[in-house]
Design a protein around this motif. Structure first.
Motif, mmCIF file in Angstrom:
data_model
loop_
_atom_site.group_PDB
_atom_site.id
_atom_site.type_symbol
_atom_site.label_atom_id
_atom_site.label_comp_id
_atom_site.label_asym_id
_atom_site.label_seq_id
_atom_site.Cartn_x
_atom_site.Cartn_y
_atom_site.Cartn_z
ATOM 1 N N ARG A 1 33.288 87.674 82.382
ATOM 2 C CA ARG A 1 32.216 88.217 83.155
ATOM 3 C C ARG A 1 31.939 89.418 83.290
ATOM 4 O O ARG A 1 30.638 89.836 83.342
ATOM 5 N N PRO A 2 32.970 90.462 83.485
ATOM 6 C CA PRO A 2 32.544 91.929 83.670
ATOM 7 C C PRO A 2 31.786 92.482 82.407
ATOM 8 O O PRO A 2 30.926 93.022 82.685
ATOM 9 N N LEU A 3 32.153 92.143 81.234
ATOM 10 C CA LEU A 3 31.725 92.442 80.185
ATOM 11 C C LEU A 3 30.300 91.907 79.955
ATOM 12 O O LEU A 3 29.414 92.635 79.594
ATOM 13 N N LEU A 4 30.074 90.652 79.936
ATOM 14 C CA LEU A 4 28.763 90.002 80.213
ATOM 15 C C LEU A 4 27.987 90.820 80.873
ATOM 16 O O LEU A 4 26.677 90.958 80.564
ATOM 17 N N ARG A 5 28.309 90.946 82.264
ATOM 18 C CA ARG A 5 27.565 91.561 83.171
ATOM 19 C C ARG A 5 27.082 93.017 82.732
ATOM 20 O O ARG A 5 25.710 93.268 82.755
ATOM 21 N N LEU A 6 27.945 93.956 82.136
ATOM 22 C CA LEU A 6 27.688 94.996 81.561
ATOM 23 C C LEU A 6 26.539 94.772 80.383
ATOM 24 O O LEU A 6 25.482 95.598 80.488
ATOM 25 N N TRP A 7 26.731 93.640 79.604
ATOM 26 C CA TRP A 7 25.530 93.745 78.353
ATOM 27 C C TRP A 7 24.570 93.101 79.221
ATOM 28 O O TRP A 7 23.266 93.654 78.707
ATOM 29 N N LEU A 8 24.313 92.262 80.090
ATOM 30 C CA LEU A 8 23.240 91.744 80.712
ATOM 31 C C LEU A 8 22.325 93.027 81.444
ATOM 32 O O LEU A 8 21.260 92.630 81.699
ATOM 33 N N ASN A 9 23.107 93.964 81.951
ATOM 34 C CA ASN A 9 22.499 94.781 82.798
ATOM 35 C C ASN A 9 22.026 96.070 81.901
ATOM 36 O O ASN A 9 21.231 96.819 82.483
ATOM 37 N N ASP A 10 22.211 95.971 80.600
ATOM 38 C CA ASP A 10 21.587 96.851 79.751
ATOM 39 C C ASP A 10 20.109 96.977 79.534
ATOM 40 O O ASP A 10 19.547 95.850 79.200
ATOM 41 N N PRO A 11 19.360 97.854 80.108
ATOM 42 C CA PRO A 11 17.770 97.811 80.217
ATOM 43 C C PRO A 11 17.183 97.327 78.609
ATOM 44 O O PRO A 11 16.443 96.727 78.681
ATOM 45 N N ALA A 12 17.874 97.702 77.775
ATOM 46 C CA ALA A 12 17.337 97.267 76.312
ATOM 47 C C ALA A 12 17.343 95.822 76.139
ATOM 48 O O ALA A 12 16.499 95.184 75.650
ATOM 49 N N VAL A 13 18.501 95.264 76.626
ATOM 50 C CA VAL A 13 18.958 93.912 76.620
ATOM 51 C C VAL A 13 17.582 93.087 77.483
ATOM 52 O O VAL A 13 17.196 92.067 77.253
ATOM 53 N N ARG A 14 17.725 93.464 78.695
ATOM 54 C CA ARG A 14 16.704 93.092 79.593
ATOM 55 C C ARG A 14 15.320 92.975 79.189
ATOM 56 O O ARG A 14 14.548 91.917 79.323
ATOM 57 N N GLN A 15 14.888 94.091 78.402
ATOM 58 C CA GLN A 15 13.522 93.857 77.814
ATOM 59 C C GLN A 15 13.375 93.111 76.792
ATOM 60 O O GLN A 15 12.173 92.442 76.803
ATOM 61 N N ALA A 16 14.426 92.745 75.984
ATOM 62 C CA ALA A 16 14.322 91.732 75.016
ATOM 63 C C ALA A 16 14.735 90.450 75.148
ATOM 64 O O ALA A 16 14.226 89.452 74.337
ATOM 65 N N LEU A 17 15.165 89.989 76.416
ATOM 66 C CA LEU A 17 15.711 88.820 76.568
ATOM 67 C C LEU A 17 14.738 88.345 77.709
ATOM 68 O O LEU A 17 14.756 88.792 78.957
ATOM 69 N N GLU A 18 14.280 86.871 77.356
ATOM 70 C CA GLU A 18 13.778 86.418 78.518
ATOM 71 C C GLU A 18 13.567 84.913 78.286
ATOM 72 O O GLU A 18 13.060 84.374 77.282
ATOM 73 N N ASP A 19 13.952 84.146 79.089
ATOM 74 C CA ASP A 19 14.352 82.800 78.945
ATOM 75 C C ASP A 19 14.515 82.119 80.344
ATOM 76 O O ASP A 19 15.063 82.890 81.305
#
Lengths: 161, 188
Positions: free
Chosen positions: B19-37
């Motif tokens: 969870r901590p690592l995933l949270r870190l990844w999912l909070n990355d602005p570049a990831v947020r911009q690219a993922l939408e579902d």
């Protein structure tokens, strides 16, 4: 749509079109019951419209996967007997009505996913101004084989690049 | 296979320790911009994590997996909209470390997706949607999958409209590609 209308509609639905009646990449199989059909559409994100009289509906159309932040949705429609000819009055009035519903919801783009063999439906879509955007290969299983799905989209004038 | 080091890469179910690592990844602005579902709700991160951990491909129609290289998690694979009649699924891929997103690391993650989809789940096809603005992902997917559709002006943002690319990979194509790689290594 009232409950009684739905049952009548669904009986006709099954009788007239034994072929896949609802082609959508998210729900690609015909519904097993009227209850399932109603349940799928009974949410704000998937409004459904019936065309024609309640006891003898001619078609339905629905908007799915409505993404308000992008002003778009998936459009699906089914005529229970034949599709109207492109350019006919019936086709014009249908499209006028669909566009009205889209404008009401602020949609400036709709896409439609249609099985490749549904030539009548594709012709009709293209006559409304839909443009083909791709072909999803072997995407849909029916009658023992895989079928391609054609992707079409319509965009309001201001949305074109 | 040893040349690519594919044998050192494992795919496993997600566990609460991720969870901590995933949270870190999912909070990355570049990831947020690219993922939408619909299935990835950034406003409900704990629920999203729980979904990944508990997902059952047969009941929920979804499956969340972690890709690890020699014990280092490098990516998340999320199978969504698993359809057992059409035998296909949408794949959402997240390569965590930024430096791996346009490299062989990303290709390795895509190879692992194929492995799970076609050898384990016995799917017929996988497909993925990529925003035109996500150039790293586009370059990787273009090499490994077939572009089947380009949805014009699909994404609305403050900069205007952007396209959405749809990629597909059939089981036959995956196996043929793997044979090719295998053959190359035998000859080398």
């Amino acid at each position: 749509m009232r409950e009684g209308d739905l049952a009548a509609f669904y009986r006709q639905f099954l009788r007239v079109r034994a072929e896949p009646v609802f082609i959508d990449i998210f729900k690609p199989i015909p519904y097993q019951s009227a209850a399932q059909f109603a349940e799928y559409f009974a949410v704000e994100k998937r409004p459904l419209w019936m065309m024609g009289r309640p006891k003898s509906p001619t078609a339905y159309f629905g908007l799915h996967y409505m993404l308000h932040r992008h002003d778009l949705a998936n459009l699906d429609f089914v005529y229970f007997s034949a599709y109207p000819s492109p350019g006919s009055d019936a086709a014009h009035s249908f499209w006028r009505y669909v566009r009205g519903c889209m404008v009401e919801r602020g949609l400036t783009r709709v896409q439609s996913f249609v099985i490749e063999s549904s030539v009548e439906k594709i012709r009709l879509l293209e006559s409304f101004g839909f443009r083909q955007e791709g072909l999803l290969r072997e995407h849909y299983f029916h009658n023992g084989k895989m079928h391609d799905i054609v992707v079409h989209a319509w965009m309001a004038e201001g949305r074109h690049g | 296979m040893a040349k690519l080091g594919l044998d050192k890469i494992i795919v496993r179910r997600l566990v609460p320790e991720d969870r901590p690592l995933l949270r870190l990844w999912l909070n990355d602005p570049a990831v947020r911009q690219a993922l939408e579902d619909e299935t990835l709700d950034f406003s409900k991160i704990p629920e999203t994590m729980a979904l990944f951990e508990s997902s059952d491909p047969f009941c929920d129609g979804a499956l969340g997996l972690m890709v690890e290289v020699m014990g280092r998690p490098i990516g998340l694979i999320h199978f969504a909209w698993l359809n057992w009649i059409n035998r296909n699924a949408e794949v959402i891929v997240l390569v965590g470390p930024g430096e791996l997103r346009h490299s062989l690391g990303a290709a390795v993650v895509v190879e692992k997706i194929g492995h799970v989809a076609f050898r384990m789940l016995n799917l017929h096809k996988i497909y993925a949607f990529v925003y035109a603005s996500n150039q790293d992902a586009l370059s990787v997917f273009r090499k490994l999958m077939t572009e089947e559709a380009r949805l014009h002006n699909y994404v609305k943002s403050s900069q205007g409209y952007g396209n959405l690319h749809c990629f597909g990979l059939l089981a036959g194509e995956y196996f043929a590609a793997m044979e090719k790689i295998k053959g190359r290594h035998i000859c080398a």
